[in-house]
Design an enzyme around this catalytic site. Structure first.
Site, PDB file in Angstrom:
ATOM      1  CD  GLU A  10      30.541  36.270  47.891  1.00 58.18           C
ATOM      2  OE1 GLU A  10      30.119  37.233  48.562  1.00 58.18           O
ATOM      3  OE2 GLU A  10      31.704  36.197  47.460  1.00 58.18           O
ATOM      4  CD  GLU A  40      35.640  35.538  48.740  1.00 62.14           C
ATOM      5  OE1 GLU A  40      35.225  35.302  47.580  1.00 62.14           O
ATOM      6  OE2 GLU A  40      35.474  34.766  49.702  1.00 62.14           O
ATOM      7  N   GLY A  76      34.051  37.471  44.766  1.00 61.00           N
ATOM      8  CA  GLY A  76      35.434  37.022  44.548  1.00 61.00           C
ATOM      9  C   GLY A  76      36.385  38.177  44.280  1.00 61.00           C
ATOM     10  CB  ALA A 110      33.368  34.152  41.180  1.00 62.00           C
TER      11      ALA A 110
HETATM   12  N1  COA Z   1      29.715  37.389  36.668  1.00 63.44           N
HETATM   13  C1  COA Z   1      29.422  37.331  35.371  1.00 63.44           C
HETATM   14  N2  COA Z   1      29.081  38.411  34.647  1.00 63.44           N
HETATM   15  C2  COA Z   1      29.048  39.601  35.276  1.00 63.44           C
HETATM   16  C3  COA Z   1      29.351  39.729  36.640  1.00 63.44           C
HETATM   17  C4  COA Z   1      29.705  38.546  37.352  1.00 63.44           C
HETATM   18  N3  COA Z   1      30.036  38.561  38.638  1.00 63.44           N
HETATM   19  N4  COA Z   1      29.223  41.036  36.986  1.00 63.44           N
HETATM   20  C5  COA Z   1      28.875  41.686  35.865  1.00 63.44           C
HETATM   21  N5  COA Z   1      28.762  40.832  34.847  1.00 63.44           N
HETATM   22  C6  COA Z   1      28.393  41.114  33.452  1.00 63.44           C
HETATM   23  C7  COA Z   1      26.914  41.400  33.285  1.00 63.44           C
HETATM   24  O1  COA Z   1      26.198  40.182  33.191  1.00 63.44           O
HETATM   25  C8  COA Z   1      26.917  42.168  32.008  1.00 63.44           C
HETATM   26  O2  COA Z   1      27.077  41.275  30.937  1.00 63.44           O
HETATM   27  P1  COA Z   1      26.197  41.443  29.588  1.00 63.44           P
HETATM   28  O3  COA Z   1      26.575  42.819  29.071  1.00 63.44           O
HETATM   29  O4  COA Z   1      26.668  40.338  28.729  1.00 63.44           O
HETATM   30  O5  COA Z   1      24.787  41.372  30.032  1.00 63.44           O
HETATM   31  C9  COA Z   1      28.200  42.986  32.108  1.00 63.44           C
HETATM   32  O6  COA Z   1      29.023  42.311  33.052  1.00 63.44           O
HETATM   33  C10 COA Z   1      27.979  44.374  32.617  1.00 63.44           C
HETATM   34  O7  COA Z   1      27.244  44.286  33.813  1.00 63.44           O
HETATM   35  P2  COA Z   1      25.998  45.250  34.121  1.00 63.44           P
HETATM   36  O8  COA Z   1      25.233  44.599  35.230  1.00 63.44           O
HETATM   37  O9  COA Z   1      25.276  45.558  32.869  1.00 63.44           O
HETATM   38  O10 COA Z   1      26.775  46.536  34.614  1.00 63.44           O
HETATM   39  P3  COA Z   1      26.295  47.652  35.654  1.00 63.44           P
HETATM   40  O11 COA Z   1      27.369  48.692  35.642  1.00 63.44           O
HETATM   41  O12 COA Z   1      24.891  48.039  35.394  1.00 63.44           O
HETATM   42  O13 COA Z   1      26.309  46.879  37.073  1.00 63.44           O
HETATM   43  C11 COA Z   1      27.234  45.510  38.818  1.00 63.44           C
HETATM   44  C12 COA Z   1      27.521  46.455  37.632  1.00 63.44           C
HETATM   45  C13 COA Z   1      28.597  45.049  39.324  1.00 63.44           C
HETATM   46  C14 COA Z   1      26.455  46.211  39.908  1.00 63.44           C
HETATM   47  C15 COA Z   1      26.419  44.295  38.335  1.00 63.44           C
HETATM   48  O14 COA Z   1      27.005  43.793  37.135  1.00 63.44           O
HETATM   49  C16 COA Z   1      26.345  43.177  39.326  1.00 63.44           C
HETATM   50  O15 COA Z   1      25.562  43.245  40.253  1.00 63.44           O
HETATM   51  N6  COA Z   1      27.168  42.116  39.137  1.00 63.44           N
HETATM   52  C17 COA Z   1      27.171  40.966  39.975  1.00 63.44           C
HETATM   53  C18 COA Z   1      27.790  41.269  41.318  1.00 63.44           C
HETATM   54  C19 COA Z   1      27.823  40.037  42.230  1.00 63.44           C
HETATM   55  O16 COA Z   1      26.831  39.558  42.706  1.00 63.44           O
HETATM   56  N7  COA Z   1      29.055  39.527  42.464  1.00 63.44           N
HETATM   57  C20 COA Z   1      29.271  38.447  43.340  1.00 63.44           C
HETATM   58  C21 COA Z   1      29.504  37.204  42.592  1.00 63.44           C
HETATM   59  S1  COA Z   1      29.980  35.912  43.710  1.00 63.44           S
END
Ligand code: COA
Length: 247
Positions: free
Chosen positions: A129, A109, A106, A63
């Site tokens: 989460e 999910e 999400g 999400a």
């Molecule tokens: N919500 C909002 N923004 C998100 C996101 C999320 N769940 N997942 C990634 N993004 C955004 C990042 O903030 C970044 O935005 P920016 O360029 O404006 O800073 C962009 O997507 C790219 O993400 P980045 O982290 O730079 O990519 P990466 O390839 O290095 O890493 C992940 C990818 C998925 C490992 C990492 O983005 C991450 O850990 N995301 C969150 C995962 C999470 O906890 N999800 C559960 C949510 S309930």
């Protein structure tokens, strides 16, 4: 194709919906949820198989955390993502998730809500989460358990551990694993098999699969009763018997 957070490719027997916020790893925000509801509305009226996938090498990295951070108790009680994923789950025809790369929170999910999951070799799926101070409230606590069993779901949800493709395949969380460039073709091959069968029998099979234990076997009998009267059943069985007789 429509522009927006959900790219929609409509065909006669299926719809391919692509989560499309690649710059945010397809993080699921309110606009994407609204688009999913609109798509469900269409598929409830005009049932077709749904393939859900993501743009840019990710399914969905969760999400949208920027929106989640601002949500309060009343938002939680509305179950914004939970209700959208339940609607996806309850679509009349099968839902296939083609999961490339990240399917987190999400995003995972939404994949759990599908009837069939296929993944790419780059899969990273799980529910981190608790690390963000929340629970996985959009289906993981009941659906992951139904898919992989109580022991595995408990371990995964209580630790937030992320699985790769091999482990997801080994525990039955996904049905098959493909190179990223062959993933959509694999999902279409499943949709092709479904399309070769009787759509009403497919819909009723899904209804029976989703019915609670206490409704069996009555529900199976009721659904079968309708099919036993259908011209399509008679046509398909006659075609089978005639082909054998001709041989
Ligand atoms: N919500 C909002 N923004 C998100 C996101 C999320 N769940 N997942 C990634 N993004 C955004 C990042 O903030 C970044 O935005 P920016 O360029 O404006 O800073 C962009 O997507 C790219 O993400 P980045 O982290 O730079 O990519 P990466 O390839 O290095 O890493 C992940 C990818 C998925 C490992 C990492 O983005 C991450 O850990 N995301 C969150 C995962 C999470 O906890 N999800 C559960 C949510 S309930």
């Amino acid at each position: 194709m429509d522009a927006g957070p959900l790219l929609i490719d409509r065909r006669d027997d299926r719809v391919v919906a692509t989560l499309h916020r690649p710059e945010k790893r397809n993080a699921i925000d309110q606009a994407m949820i609204d688009a999913l509801h609109a798509l469900c509305d269409e598929l409830e009226r005009e049932p077709r198989t749904l393939v859900v996938t993501g743009s840019g090498g990710s399914f969905a990295a969760g999400a949208d955390i920027a929106q989640l951070r601002e949500r309060r108790a009343d938002d939680a009680r509305r179950g914004i993502n939970a209700h959208a994923f339940i609607r996806v789950r309850e679509l009349p025809m099968p839902v296939i998730a083609a999961i490339d790369g990240y399917a987190l929170g999400g995003g995972a999910e939404l994949a759990y809500a599908a009837d069939i999951r296929v993944a790419s070799t780059s899969l990273k799926i799980g529910n981190p989460e608790t690390g963000l101070g929340i629970i996985a409230a959009a289906g993981a606590t009941w659906r992951l358990r139904e898919i992989v069993g109580d022991a595995r779901a408990s371990e995964l949800l209580l630790t937030g551990r992320i699985l790769d493709a091999d482990e997801a395949l080994a525990i039955g969380l996904v049905s098959s694993v493909h190179p990223s460039d062959g993933l959509l073709a694999a999902a279409h091959a499943i949709a092709d098999r479904i399309a070769a069968n009787d759509p009403l029998a497919t819909r009723y099979t899904k209804q029976a699969l989703h019915a609670p234990r206490e409704r069996h076997p009555e529900i199976d009998g009721e659904l079968q009763a309708e099919l036993f009267e259908s011209p399509e059943k008679h046509r398909r069985m006659t075609a089978f018997l005639d082909k054998r007789a001709a041989r």
